[in-house]
Design a protein around this motif. Structure first.
Motif, PDB file in Angstrom:
ATOM      1  N   ILE A 136      33.933  28.134  28.421  1.00 56.87           N
ATOM      2  CA  ILE A 136      32.542  28.582  28.251  1.00 56.87           C
ATOM      3  C   ILE A 136      31.652  27.979  29.333  1.00 56.87           C
ATOM      4  N   ALA A 137      31.840  26.695  29.631  1.00 53.65           N
ATOM      5  CA  ALA A 137      31.044  26.037  30.669  1.00 53.65           C
ATOM      6  C   ALA A 137      31.273  26.696  32.031  1.00 53.65           C
ATOM      7  N   ALA A 138      32.534  27.008  32.332  1.00 55.39           N
ATOM      8  CA  ALA A 138      32.849  27.659  33.602  1.00 55.39           C
ATOM      9  C   ALA A 138      32.207  29.040  33.670  1.00 55.39           C
ATOM     10  N   ALA A 139      32.295  29.789  32.580  1.00 56.35           N
ATOM     11  CA  ALA A 139      31.699  31.128  32.546  1.00 56.35           C
ATOM     12  C   ALA A 139      30.177  31.059  32.642  1.00 56.35           C
ATOM     13  N   ALA A 140      29.588  30.034  32.036  1.00 58.34           N
ATOM     14  CA  ALA A 140      28.127  29.904  32.047  1.00 58.34           C
ATOM     15  C   ALA A 140      27.594  29.710  33.467  1.00 58.34           C
ATOM     16  N   LEU A 141      28.214  28.811  34.238  1.00 61.83           N
ATOM     17  CA  LEU A 141      27.739  28.603  35.608  1.00 61.83           C
ATOM     18  C   LEU A 141      28.006  29.841  36.460  1.00 61.83           C
ATOM     19  N   SER A 161      40.156  23.361  36.237  1.00 60.71           N
ATOM     20  CA  SER A 161      39.218  22.485  36.939  1.00 60.71           C
ATOM     21  C   SER A 161      38.659  21.433  35.989  1.00 60.71           C
ATOM     22  N   ALA A 162      38.401  21.833  34.737  1.00 62.21           N
ATOM     23  CA  ALA A 162      37.924  20.867  33.738  1.00 62.21           C
ATOM     24  C   ALA A 162      38.987  19.816  33.460  1.00 62.21           C
ATOM     25  N   LEU A 163      40.244  20.226  33.412  1.00 66.03           N
ATOM     26  CA  LEU A 163      41.338  19.274  33.209  1.00 66.03           C
ATOM     27  C   LEU A 163      41.427  18.296  34.377  1.00 66.03           C
ATOM     28  N   MET A 164      41.194  18.793  35.591  1.00 66.92           N
ATOM     29  CA  MET A 164      41.176  17.918  36.757  1.00 66.92           C
ATOM     30  C   MET A 164      40.052  16.894  36.641  1.00 66.92           C
ATOM     31  N   GLY A 165      38.866  17.361  36.240  1.00 63.46           N
ATOM     32  CA  GLY A 165      37.744  16.449  36.066  1.00 63.46           C
ATOM     33  C   GLY A 165      38.018  15.409  35.001  1.00 63.46           C
ATOM     34  N   PHE A 209      35.632  19.294  45.970  1.00 66.24           N
ATOM     35  CA  PHE A 209      34.342  19.970  46.133  1.00 66.24           C
ATOM     36  C   PHE A 209      34.212  20.621  47.501  1.00 66.24           C
ATOM     37  N   LEU A 210      34.700  19.975  48.547  1.00 69.04           N
ATOM     38  CA  LEU A 210      34.638  20.574  49.870  1.00 69.04           C
ATOM     39  C   LEU A 210      35.441  21.877  49.915  1.00 69.04           C
ATOM     40  N   GLY A 211      36.587  21.881  49.262  1.00 65.01           N
ATOM     41  CA  GLY A 211      37.387  23.098  49.211  1.00 65.01           C
ATOM     42  C   GLY A 211      36.655  24.230  48.533  1.00 65.01           C
ATOM     43  N   ASN A 212      35.969  23.949  47.433  1.00 67.80           N
ATOM     44  CA  ASN A 212      35.246  25.001  46.720  1.00 67.80           C
ATOM     45  C   ASN A 212      33.978  25.428  47.444  1.00 67.80           C
ATOM     46  N   ASP A 232      32.273  29.075  41.584  1.00 67.82           N
ATOM     47  CA  ASP A 232      31.238  28.546  40.694  1.00 67.82           C
ATOM     48  C   ASP A 232      31.805  28.210  39.319  1.00 67.82           C
ATOM     49  N   ALA A 233      32.754  29.015  38.852  1.00 69.49           N
ATOM     50  CA  ALA A 233      33.415  28.708  37.579  1.00 69.49           C
ATOM     51  C   ALA A 233      34.233  27.432  37.699  1.00 69.49           C
ATOM     52  N   HIS A 234      34.863  27.237  38.844  1.00 74.12           N
ATOM     53  CA  HIS A 234      35.610  26.003  39.081  1.00 74.12           C
ATOM     54  C   HIS A 234      34.679  24.794  38.941  1.00 74.12           C
ATOM     55  N   ILE A 235      33.526  24.872  39.574  1.00 73.56           N
ATOM     56  CA  ILE A 235      32.586  23.749  39.551  1.00 73.56           C
ATOM     57  C   ILE A 235      32.051  23.515  38.141  1.00 73.56           C
ATOM     58  N   GLY A 236      31.730  24.608  37.434  1.00 78.11           N
ATOM     59  CA  GLY A 236      31.261  24.469  36.059  1.00 78.11           C
ATOM     60  C   GLY A 236      32.284  23.789  35.175  1.00 78.11           C
ATOM     61  N   GLY A 237      33.548  24.175  35.317  1.00 83.12           N
ATOM     62  CA  GLY A 237      34.597  23.542  34.536  1.00 83.12           C
ATOM     63  C   GLY A 237      34.788  22.088  34.901  1.00 83.12           C
ATOM     64  N   PHE A 238      34.811  21.796  36.201  1.00 84.12           N
ATOM     65  CA  PHE A 238      35.039  20.418  36.652  1.00 84.12           C
ATOM     66  C   PHE A 238      33.943  19.487  36.148  1.00 84.12           C
TER      67      PHE A 238
END
Length: 256
Positions: A136-141, A161-165, A209-212, A232-238
């Motif tokens: 949901i967080a990834a979809a929101a961003l 990405s959230a699991l990585m974070g 972050f540089l990759g994204n 953007d979904a990657h960043i939201g999840g992370f």
């Protein structure tokens, strides 16, 4: 003759002795790819859905699945009461769909790698909750960045990405792993500041972050389709995984 018999007896005695504790450590600390039930279930679901789409469903059915279960920001421009309930479940269901075999294989690999330590730490029920909230967080961003766009997003990359974070808070760095192994417990959850002060975590976060950001500016990272990657979904999840993992972690209350 007696000496020889005595040697054989001593040898048998040595063979029957248990292995030293140092040699038994690997069996007490299984490798990361000894997958827990939650990860096996997640992989089974996403792979099973892809197999159905690729080998069983018709093209028309697949189009319906994409529209009804993929995430699209444009859906929220219209009154929710005048459309199907897809607006309710698509912020989660999109994470179970994949657009190609390469997409599925790549996400499955990273899900196994980063999902395994997280699932082992928090258990299957909390892992399911973490999956729902992070998708949901990834979809929101993604919706904020692409508001009103008729794009369609699928894939588990936001959750991964959230699991990585989340892993950055406890699983990185030799110091954490060694301390946990010696104490026969999960590594303590690092604070935000402690995690960012760890060189391994800091380098990983910067490179990630540089990759994204590179993807956001259109730099090809993974072939011709890289421009379609939902950075953007990657960043939201992370961000969700890194800053909010303590809410899902039962061990955080035990931290000193």
């Amino acid at each position: 003759m007696q000496d020889e018999s005595g040697s054989r007896a001593d040898q048998r005695q040595q063979d029957e002795m248990p292995a030293p504790a140092a040699e038994r450590i690997p069996s007490e600390n299984p490798p990361i790819f000894n997958l827990p039930t939650g990860i096996l279930a997640a992989l089974g679901i996403v792979i099973g859905i892809y197999v159905l789409q690729d080998f069983v469903f018709s093209e028309r059915t697949n189009q319906w699945v994409a529209v009804e279960f993929g995430f699209s920001p444009i859906r929220y421009l219209y009154p929710l009461g005048e459309q199907s309930l897809a607006w309710l479940w698509t912020p989660v269901s999109y994470s179970l769909l994949h657009g190609s075999f390469e997409h599925l294989a790549f996400n499955s690999l990273w899900l196994a790698a980063f999902g395994t330590p997280v699932c082992r730490r928090i258990g299957e029920v909390r892992f399911l909750l973490f999956w729902i909230v992070s998708s949901i967080a990834a979809a929101a961003l993604h919706a904020v960045v692409n508001w009103g766009e008729p794009s369609l997003m699928v894939g588990a990359s936001g959750v991964i990405s959230a699991l990585m974070g989340a892993a950055c808070r406890f699983a990185f760095g030799d110091r954490q792993r060694v301390h946990a192994r010696l104490a026969d417990r999960e590594p303590r959850l690092l604070s935000i500041g402690q995690a960012l002060s760890d060189r391994t975590v800091r380098v990983f976060v910067i490179v990630w972050f540089l990759g994204n950001v590179a993807i956001a500016f259109g730099l090809p990272m993974m072939g011709a389709d890289s421009a379609a990657i939902a950075w953007d979904a990657h960043i939201g999840g992370f961000l969700l995984g890194f800053f909010c993992f303590a809410l899902f972690d039962p061990h955080s209350r035990k931290a000193a």
